[in-house]
Enzyme design. Structure first.
Site, PDB file in Angstrom:
ATOM      1  N   ARG A  34      31.207 -35.084 -23.872  1.00  0.00           N
ATOM      2  CA  ARG A  34      29.755 -35.326 -23.873  1.00  0.00           C
ATOM      3  C   ARG A  34      29.502 -36.825 -24.045  1.00  0.00           C
ATOM      4  O   ARG A  34      28.613 -37.400 -23.415  1.00  0.00           O
ATOM      5  CB  ARG A  34      29.075 -34.518 -24.996  1.00  0.00           C
ATOM      6  CG  ARG A  34      29.091 -33.007 -24.740  1.00  0.00           C
ATOM      7  CD  ARG A  34      28.196 -32.239 -25.718  1.00  0.00           C
ATOM      8  NE  ARG A  34      28.665 -32.279 -27.094  1.00  0.00           N
ATOM      9  CZ  ARG A  34      29.537 -31.417 -27.630  1.00  0.00           C
ATOM     10  NH1 ARG A  34      30.026 -30.430 -26.897  1.00  0.00           N
ATOM     11  NH2 ARG A  34      29.911 -31.521 -28.890  1.00  0.00           N
ATOM     12  N   GLU A 165       5.426 -34.210 -25.051  1.00  0.00           N
ATOM     13  CA  GLU A 165       5.810 -33.410 -23.876  1.00  0.00           C
ATOM     14  C   GLU A 165       5.358 -31.958 -23.987  1.00  0.00           C
ATOM     15  O   GLU A 165       6.041 -31.136 -24.591  1.00  0.00           O
ATOM     16  CB  GLU A 165       7.339 -33.459 -23.690  1.00  0.00           C
ATOM     17  CG  GLU A 165       7.807 -32.623 -22.505  1.00  0.00           C
ATOM     18  CD  GLU A 165       9.310 -32.691 -22.239  1.00  0.00           C
ATOM     19  OE1 GLU A 165      10.051 -33.265 -23.062  1.00  0.00           O
ATOM     20  OE2 GLU A 165       9.740 -32.160 -21.209  1.00  0.00           O
ATOM     21  N   LYS A 207       4.261 -36.807 -21.413  1.00  0.00           N
ATOM     22  CA  LYS A 207       5.293 -36.330 -20.485  1.00  0.00           C
ATOM     23  C   LYS A 207       4.921 -34.922 -20.033  1.00  0.00           C
ATOM     24  O   LYS A 207       5.315 -33.929 -20.656  1.00  0.00           O
ATOM     25  CB  LYS A 207       6.663 -36.347 -21.182  1.00  0.00           C
ATOM     26  CG  LYS A 207       7.797 -35.771 -20.336  1.00  0.00           C
ATOM     27  CD  LYS A 207       9.159 -36.182 -20.873  1.00  0.00           C
ATOM     28  CE  LYS A 207      10.278 -35.474 -20.150  1.00  0.00           C
ATOM     29  NZ  LYS A 207      11.589 -36.059 -20.424  1.00  0.00           N
TER      30      LYS A 207
HETATM   31  P1  13P Z   1      13.861 -32.160 -16.733  1.00  0.00           P
HETATM   32  O1  13P Z   1      13.425 -33.359 -15.942  1.00  0.00           O
HETATM   33  O2  13P Z   1      15.211 -31.638 -16.355  1.00  0.00           O
HETATM   34  O3  13P Z   1      12.802 -31.091 -16.773  1.00  0.00           O
HETATM   35  O4  13P Z   1      14.078 -32.631 -18.237  1.00  0.00           O
HETATM   36  C1  13P Z   1      13.243 -33.556 -18.802  1.00  0.00           C
HETATM   37  C2  13P Z   1      13.223 -33.364 -20.258  1.00  0.00           C
HETATM   38  O5  13P Z   1      13.386 -34.290 -21.012  1.00  0.00           O
HETATM   39  C3  13P Z   1      12.963 -32.018 -20.778  1.00  0.00           C
HETATM   40  O6  13P Z   1      12.640 -32.080 -22.129  1.00  0.00           O
END
Ligand code: 13P
Length: 319
Positions: A34, A165, A207
């Protein structure tokens, strides 16, 4: 963070998610693999031309580059801001069968202070909503919006920029209009809670998901339709919001880029850029496959997507 033509690389998969993705690519899911994978991403030549920040998870922020420098310092040396995912995941929400609430508020101020000391410039917290005939419920919207606001307020007190987000997932067979209604209701709930906790919108990055039909819906929207509906919802946000950086949500990489490009046709008071995870890293992981001899191929695959999205975001300046 919101420099024109740059976006954010989301490389903050949890240990469990990252391990699963490594296994799918034929790589043994160890802490060292990782670490190697995140170092491969961060050191891709030219990354800083289109990436202003990288989001890591707790494990990575405590790891070091091969030369011994901690990740936060090493990416700062590359001209990239380090960020940290601070939620502990979406968990079943008592009282709301089938729905989740994102956890991680306990002890958050102390964790933020530690991350700030380690060099983190920004943080991320993701709330998740699924569209079905009776979800998301008002309860799920309220508890998740409230947690996002408590997180954002705590970040601002710690001197860390919060990425807020709220993700409405693509799962389902609803049309684009339903996604617009749900995304709009979720954003309204989030704005209400942010205001109640005196969060300074000029210091947050939103986001959001793009407004799309469900994955199982019969017809796929074209980029102009996605941009029209998405920016329509975003217009409810005041002009002082620092910026908008979309998640990719499982869209094929090229589709996410085309949609981001179409967004730029709309004049908005805030920049519209990317904070993609899968749409940037999936091609890189498949190209690398854990083989030391294929690091350059993995990095080239990442840079191809990053450059395309940087160009899509820069289009704003050209119009
Ligand atoms: P994705 O662009 O794969 O949806 O992931 C963005 C992200 O940070 C999800 O929390």
């Amino acid at each position: 963070m919101m420099e024109l033509g740059k976006g954010i690389l989301a490389a903050d998969e949890s240990i469990a998610t990252m391990s699963k993705r490594l296994e799918e690519a034929g790589v043994e899911p160890t802490a060292e693999n990782r670490r190697l994978y995140r170092e491969l991403l961060a050191t891709a030549p030219g990354l800083a031309e289109s990436v202003s920040g990288i989001i890591f998870c707790d494990e990575t922020l405590r790891q070091t580059f091969s030369d011994g420098r901690p990740f936060a310092q090493a990416v700062r040396d590359l001209g990239i801001l380090p960020g940290i995912k601070v939620d502990t995941g979406a968990k079943p929400c008592a009282g709301l069968p089938g729905e989740t609430v994102t956890e991680g508020l306990d002890g958050l101020p102390a964790r933020l202070a530690e991350y700030a000391k380690m060099g983190a410039a920004f943080a991320k917290w993701r709330a998740v909503f699924t569209i079905t005939t009776d979800t998301p419920s008002r309860g799920a919207m309220r508890v998740n919006a409230s947690a996002l606001a408590r997180y954002a307020a705590a970040c601002q007190e710690a001197g860390i920029v919060p990425i807020v987000e709220p993700e409405v997932l693509m799962d389902g067979k609803h049309n684009r209009g339903v996604c617009r209604e749900v995304t709009s209701a979720v954003h309204t709930a989030v704005r209400t809670e942010l205001a109640l906790l005196n969060v300074d919108l000029a210091g947050i990055v939103l986001k959001p998901n793009m407004v799309l039909e469900g994955e199982s819906y019969a017809r796929q929207s074209i980029p102009a339709e996605v941009a029209d509906f998405t920016v329509g919802v975003l217009r409810q946000w005041p002009g002082d919001l620092a910026g908008v950086a979309f998640l990719s949500g499982g869209q094929p990489p090229e589709r996410a880029t085309a949609n981001l490009e179409a967004m730029q046709d709309h004049r908005t008071p805030w920049p519209l850029t990317f904070s993609f995870g899968r749409a940037l890293v999936t091609p890189a992981l498949s190209a690398w496959r854990g083989e030391p001899s294929r690091v350059a191929e993995g990095q080239a695959a990442l840079i191809e997507r990053v450059a395309a999205n940087g160009a899509a975001a820069r289009r704003r300046a050209e119009l």
